[in-house]
Design an enzyme around this catalytic site. Structure first.
Site, short mmCIF file in Angstrom:
data_model
loop_
_atom_site.label_atom_id
_atom_site.label_comp_id
_atom_site.label_asym_id
_atom_site.label_seq_id
_atom_site.Cartn_x
_atom_site.Cartn_y
_atom_site.Cartn_z
N TRP A 142 0.84 -1.32 -0.25
CA TRP A 142 -0.02 -0.14 0.16
C TRP A 142 0.81 1.38 -0.08
CZ3 TRP A 142 -4.56 1.67 -1.35
CH2 TRP A 142 -5.39 0.08 -1.43
N LYS A 202 -12.51 -2.29 6.86
CA LYS A 202 -11.66 -2.95 7.53
C LYS A 202 -12.54 -3.13 9.22
CE LYS A 202 -8.91 -2.56 3.99
NZ LYS A 202 -8.12 -3.91 3.06
N ASP A 227 -1.43 6.02 6.42
CA ASP A 227 -3.28 5.55 6.49
C ASP A 227 -2.99 4.71 7.54
OD1 ASP A 227 -4.80 3.53 5.08
OD2 ASP A 227 -2.93 3.62 3.47
#
Length: 367
Positions: free
Chosen positions: A110, A205, A181
């Site tokens: 990511w 999530k 993040d």
């Protein structure tokens, strides 16, 4: 029906209590005669839902008063563009003329996507990278080559695919804002929000359905958007409109609000962290019991949320997955970019689900 445990990395499992409440309220929210899906985002019913969701999130994370909480859209990839577009107008003290610089610590898949997107708008300095270790560890902070004039330092503090988690607050240069993040572990551990300039997270999530993102941004960072930043993604404009600049993802905000209320009833983030530590401890201990399974991440950086693992004999992968599915253990196949298996054990995964997986791991290895 067989008890099902969903180990998907996202969209991920939601608390059953939340899903039941949403089902009960689907056709008629609190006597309004409307489903939340049908409500105007500017009507008093939905405004009350959004205000309560924000208040509960602020309470759960102890968000200081000088931070705005923004409910936005665009997913993680969208935030990779929205964030630099909102910050690159900031001129650090002593910065040279020319394109701005963003510092990155490359911890996995990511952060790699974030780096690729940021290069469209700025110079990128990769201050440290775990690539040489195949993202099984994070380089020590003393080896990071941070820029003296970086606009901000970007970090993905939990890598969903690679299973690397950073549980400390990194040191920054001077007043460089720390931008993180936290998509895949927000609300799973206690944090000090005041240590960060910006925290952003996709909802799918630990918070709610895909489509909603949350940005927590310090007030002094609201006014640095580039002229090319779309108005609908401009943090200042979104903040002044109380996240109602355009039609927000109303139903996703509603579900997020139910999740926040549910977490408060359970004991808040401190209780979730306690549970997550125990779940991760049990699962990693089972994987480490012998060499039939392998987790390759350095123990000090093992994620509590996303646990990738490999079978010693990978020709057994399909047999393993078929047996897991027959036992109601779903979505254990690893990401296509790294292979193997992955168990995502977010807040809503009960310890009973982790124990059921451990029982199957032991059974399969023994067989």
């Amino acid at each position: 029906m067989t008890q099902v445990y969903n180990f998907s990395a996202g969209p991920a499992v939601l608390p059953k209590e939340v899903l039941r409440q949403a089902a009960d309220e689907m056709l008629d929210w609190h006597g309004s005669g409307m489903s939340v899906m049908e409500m105007s985002h500017r009507g008093p019913e939905f405004i009350s839902i959004a205000k309560q969701a924000e208040a509960d999130l602020r309470e759960l994370l102890a968000v200081p008063a000088n931070y705005k909480v923004l409910f936005m859209q665009g997913g993680g990839l969208g935030q990779n563009a929205i964030t630099p577009l909102n910050l690159l107008g900031r001129k650090p003290h002593g910065a040279a003329s020319g394109p701005a610089t963003i510092d990155f610590v490359h911890t996995g898949s990511w952060s790699g996507k974030s780096i690729k997107e940021a290069k469209r708008y700025a110079n990128v300095n990769v201050a440290a990278s775990g690539e040489a270790s195949r993202f099984t560890t994070v380089p020590p902070q003393e080896t990071w080559t941070l820029s003296a004039d970086a606009t901000y330092l970007h970090l993905c503090t939990n890598e969903t695919i690679d299973g690397v988690e950073i549980g400390y607050v990194p040191t920054v240069q001077g007043d460089t804002p720390l931008v993180v993040d936290m998509s895949s572990h927000i609300l799973s551990r206690q944090i000090d929000v005041s240590k960060y300039g910006v925290i952003f997270a996709g909802a799918q999530k630990n918070i709610g359905p895909a489509g909603l993102t949350i940005t927590i941004v310090r007030d002094d960072l609201l006014d640095h958007a580039l002229p090319i930043c779309p108005g609908v993604f401009n943090w200042r404009a979104v903040a002044e409109a109380d996240s109602m600049l355009n039609t927000p993802p109303t139903y996703a905000i509603y579900i997020a609000g139910l999740v926040f209320a549910h977490l408060k009833k359970l004991g808040g983030v401190a209780e979730m962290e306690r549970r997550n530590i125990e779940k991760a401890r049990l699962l990693y201990a089972a994987l480490d019991a012998d060499d039939f399974y392998q987790n390759r991440v350095a123990p000090e950086y093992r994620s509590r949320m996303n646990v990738p693992f490999y079978l010693r004999d990978e020709s057994l992968n399909e047999q393993f997955l078929a047996g897991a599915k027959a036992r109601g253990l779903l979505q254990l196949k690893g990401h296509k970019s790294v292979g193997g298996m992955r168990a995502s054990i977010y807040n809503a995964m009960p310890i009973e689900g982790v124990q059921a997986l451990i029982d199957y791991l032991n059974e399969f290895a023994g067989r």
